[in-house]
Design a protein around this motif. Structure first.
Motif, PDB file in Angstrom:
ATOM      1  N   LEU A   1      63.587  90.914  86.353  1.00  0.00           N
ATOM      2  CA  LEU A   1      63.114  90.891  84.813  1.00  0.00           C
ATOM      3  C   LEU A   1      65.026  91.787  84.604  1.00  0.00           C
ATOM      4  O   LEU A   1      65.260  90.967  83.543  1.00  0.00           O
ATOM      5  N   VAL A   2      65.348  91.802  85.361  1.00  0.00           N
ATOM      6  CA  VAL A   2      66.922  92.049  85.246  1.00  0.00           C
ATOM      7  C   VAL A   2      67.730  91.405  85.285  1.00  0.00           C
ATOM      8  O   VAL A   2      68.804  90.907  84.569  1.00  0.00           O
ATOM      9  N   ARG A   3      67.513  89.509  86.074  1.00  0.00           N
ATOM     10  CA  ARG A   3      68.579  89.181  86.677  1.00  0.00           C
ATOM     11  C   ARG A   3      67.991  88.321  84.910  1.00  0.00           C
ATOM     12  O   ARG A   3      68.281  87.170  84.536  1.00  0.00           O
ATOM     13  N   ALA A   4      67.412  87.868  84.782  1.00  0.00           N
ATOM     14  CA  ALA A   4      66.468  87.242  83.828  1.00  0.00           C
ATOM     15  C   ALA A   4      66.317  87.241  82.475  1.00  0.00           C
ATOM     16  O   ALA A   4      67.754  86.897  81.318  1.00  0.00           O
ATOM     17  N   ALA A   5      66.890  88.988  82.292  1.00  0.00           N
ATOM     18  CA  ALA A   5      67.803  88.946  80.765  1.00  0.00           C
ATOM     19  C   ALA A   5      69.087  89.250  81.151  1.00  0.00           C
ATOM     20  O   ALA A   5      69.647  88.445  80.550  1.00  0.00           O
ATOM     21  N   ALA A   6      70.151  88.805  82.441  1.00  0.00           N
ATOM     22  CA  ALA A   6      71.019  88.461  82.405  1.00  0.00           C
ATOM     23  C   ALA A   6      71.653  87.251  82.379  1.00  0.00           C
ATOM     24  O   ALA A   6      72.544  86.927  81.749  1.00  0.00           O
ATOM     25  N   GLU A   7      70.424  86.890  81.962  1.00  0.00           N
ATOM     26  CA  GLU A   7      70.516  85.012  82.129  1.00  0.00           C
ATOM     27  C   GLU A   7      70.720  84.717  80.596  1.00  0.00           C
ATOM     28  O   GLU A   7      71.030  83.484  80.097  1.00  0.00           O
ATOM     29  N   LEU A   8      70.611  85.207  79.506  1.00  0.00           N
ATOM     30  CA  LEU A   8      70.068  85.851  78.293  1.00  0.00           C
ATOM     31  C   LEU A   8      71.070  86.843  77.592  1.00  0.00           C
ATOM     32  O   LEU A   8      71.189  86.834  76.826  1.00  0.00           O
ATOM     33  N   GLY A   9      71.705  87.059  78.475  1.00  0.00           N
ATOM     34  CA  GLY A   9      73.816  87.990  78.062  1.00  0.00           C
ATOM     35  C   GLY A   9      72.574  89.618  77.564  1.00  0.00           C
ATOM     36  O   GLY A   9      73.476  89.742  76.725  1.00  0.00           O
ATOM     37  N   LEU A  10      72.343  89.188  78.490  1.00  0.00           N
ATOM     38  CA  LEU A  10      71.034  90.888  77.729  1.00  0.00           C
ATOM     39  C   LEU A  10      71.467  92.028  79.202  1.00  0.00           C
ATOM     40  O   LEU A  10      71.154  91.634  80.025  1.00  0.00           O
ATOM     41  N   ARG A  11      71.857  93.076  78.312  1.00  0.00           N
ATOM     42  CA  ARG A  11      72.155  94.285  80.211  1.00  0.00           C
ATOM     43  C   ARG A  11      70.990  94.822  80.167  1.00  0.00           C
ATOM     44  O   ARG A  11      70.198  95.199  78.961  1.00  0.00           O
TER      45      ARG A  11
ATOM     46  N   PRO B   1      54.478  88.515  92.742  1.00  0.00           N
ATOM     47  CA  PRO B   1      55.797  89.166  92.430  1.00  0.00           C
ATOM     48  C   PRO B   1      57.091  89.032  91.817  1.00  0.00           C
ATOM     49  O   PRO B   1      57.902  87.778  91.821  1.00  0.00           O
ATOM     50  N   GLY B   2      57.292  89.323  90.456  1.00  0.00           N
ATOM     51  CA  GLY B   2      58.264  89.356  89.920  1.00  0.00           C
ATOM     52  C   GLY B   2      57.619  88.629  89.204  1.00  0.00           C
ATOM     53  O   GLY B   2      59.209  87.446  88.534  1.00  0.00           O
ATOM     54  N   GLU B   3      56.620  87.777  88.950  1.00  0.00           N
ATOM     55  CA  GLU B   3      57.001  86.467  87.799  1.00  0.00           C
ATOM     56  C   GLU B   3      55.811  86.630  86.726  1.00  0.00           C
ATOM     57  O   GLU B   3      56.349  85.926  86.311  1.00  0.00           O
TER      58      GLU B   3
ATOM     59  N   LEU C   1      52.751  88.449  79.754  1.00  0.00           N
ATOM     60  CA  LEU C   1      54.303  87.771  79.847  1.00  0.00           C
ATOM     61  C   LEU C   1      54.929  87.462  81.053  1.00  0.00           C
ATOM     62  O   LEU C   1      54.709  88.099  81.906  1.00  0.00           O
ATOM     63  N   SER C   2      55.538  86.043  81.531  1.00  0.00           N
ATOM     64  CA  SER C   2      56.091  85.961  82.510  1.00  0.00           C
ATOM     65  C   SER C   2      57.566  86.592  82.125  1.00  0.00           C
ATOM     66  O   SER C   2      57.573  86.889  81.478  1.00  0.00           O
ATOM     67  N   THR C   3      58.265  86.390  83.747  1.00  0.00           N
ATOM     68  CA  THR C   3      59.500  86.697  83.670  1.00  0.00           C
ATOM     69  C   THR C   3      60.096  87.153  82.044  1.00  0.00           C
ATOM     70  O   THR C   3      60.665  87.528  81.956  1.00  0.00           O
ATOM     71  N   GLU C   4      59.922  85.513  82.756  1.00  0.00           N
ATOM     72  CA  GLU C   4      61.134  84.505  80.778  1.00  0.00           C
ATOM     73  C   GLU C   4      60.880  84.923  79.345  1.00  0.00           C
ATOM     74  O   GLU C   4      61.320  85.469  79.270  1.00  0.00           O
ATOM     75  N   GLN C   5      58.870  85.008  79.068  1.00  0.00           N
ATOM     76  CA  GLN C   5      59.075  85.544  77.928  1.00  0.00           C
ATOM     77  C   GLN C   5      59.171  87.303  77.245  1.00  0.00           C
ATOM     78  O   GLN C   5      59.426  87.430  76.930  1.00  0.00           O
ATOM     79  N   LEU C   6      59.244  88.496  78.111  1.00  0.00           N
ATOM     80  CA  LEU C   6      59.485  89.496  79.231  1.00  0.00           C
ATOM     81  C   LEU C   6      60.944  89.840  78.178  1.00  0.00           C
ATOM     82  O   LEU C   6      61.497  89.811  78.022  1.00  0.00           O
ATOM     83  N   ALA C   7      61.692  89.414  79.367  1.00  0.00           N
ATOM     84  CA  ALA C   7      63.189  89.276  78.594  1.00  0.00           C
ATOM     85  C   ALA C   7      63.717  88.691  77.848  1.00  0.00           C
ATOM     86  O   ALA C   7      64.259  89.206  76.600  1.00  0.00           O
ATOM     87  N   ALA C   8      63.137  87.279  77.204  1.00  0.00           N
ATOM     88  CA  ALA C   8      63.356  86.890  75.997  1.00  0.00           C
ATOM     89  C   ALA C   8      62.631  87.525  74.182  1.00  0.00           C
ATOM     90  O   ALA C   8      63.036  87.958  73.444  1.00  0.00           O
ATOM     91  N   ARG C   9      61.609  88.238  74.681  1.00  0.00           N
ATOM     92  CA  ARG C   9      61.356  89.407  74.053  1.00  0.00           C
ATOM     93  C   ARG C   9      62.167  91.098  73.448  1.00  0.00           C
ATOM     94  O   ARG C   9      62.068  91.078  72.365  1.00  0.00           O
TER      95      ARG C   9
END
Length: 143
Positions: A19-29, A108-110, A123-131
């Protein structure tokens, strides 16, 4: 300061690394907060007990700061002091906040289950990060 989303978690930080990696890919800390009484390195603890404002050890890989406090934890002060620039903080400990758990449906992590009051989302990891980009991620329609 943008809204920092607090998410209550159990387990260790490694569980939430995807989740932390997916958020970082969106520019989120994303930050990590443990609401517990921490053990400080002895030399820093002695300095803090001696009355310094803050005792800090800094190296090439990490920085550790110790600050003696009096009274109960004030969450808004912690967020302001330590988590500026974070869009979300994963909090291990008792806190009134939406809970996120690794989903049993996905690997795990998906996948993640978010429980926010009466709302439960899988939610998927990408969906949660986007939210996490949304001001009201649990009530807004899917981003």
């Amino acid at each position: 300061m943008k809204t920092i989303h607090l998410l209550r978690v159990d387990g260790d930080a490694e569980t939430f690394a995807p989740l932390v990696r997916a958020a970082a890919e969106l520019g989120l800390r994303v930050g990590w907060l443990e609401l517990t009484e921490p053990e400080a390195p002895p030399s820093l603890a002695r300095a803090a007990e001696a009355g310094v404002l803050r005792a800090v050890a800094a190296g090439s890989r990490r920085t550790v700061a110790v600050k003696d406090r009096r009274g109960p934890t004030v969450l808004v002060d912690l967020l302001r002091e330590h988590f500026g620039g974070c869009r979300a903080v994963l909090v291990r400990g008792e806190i009134e906040a939406p809970r996120v758990d690794a989903s049993q449906v996905e690997g795990p992590g998906e996948g993640w289950r978010v429980s926010a009051g009466a709302v439960t989302l899988d939610l998927s990891t990408e969906q949660l990060a986007a939210r996490l980009r949304c001001p009201r991620p649990w009530s807004d329609p899917e981003p």
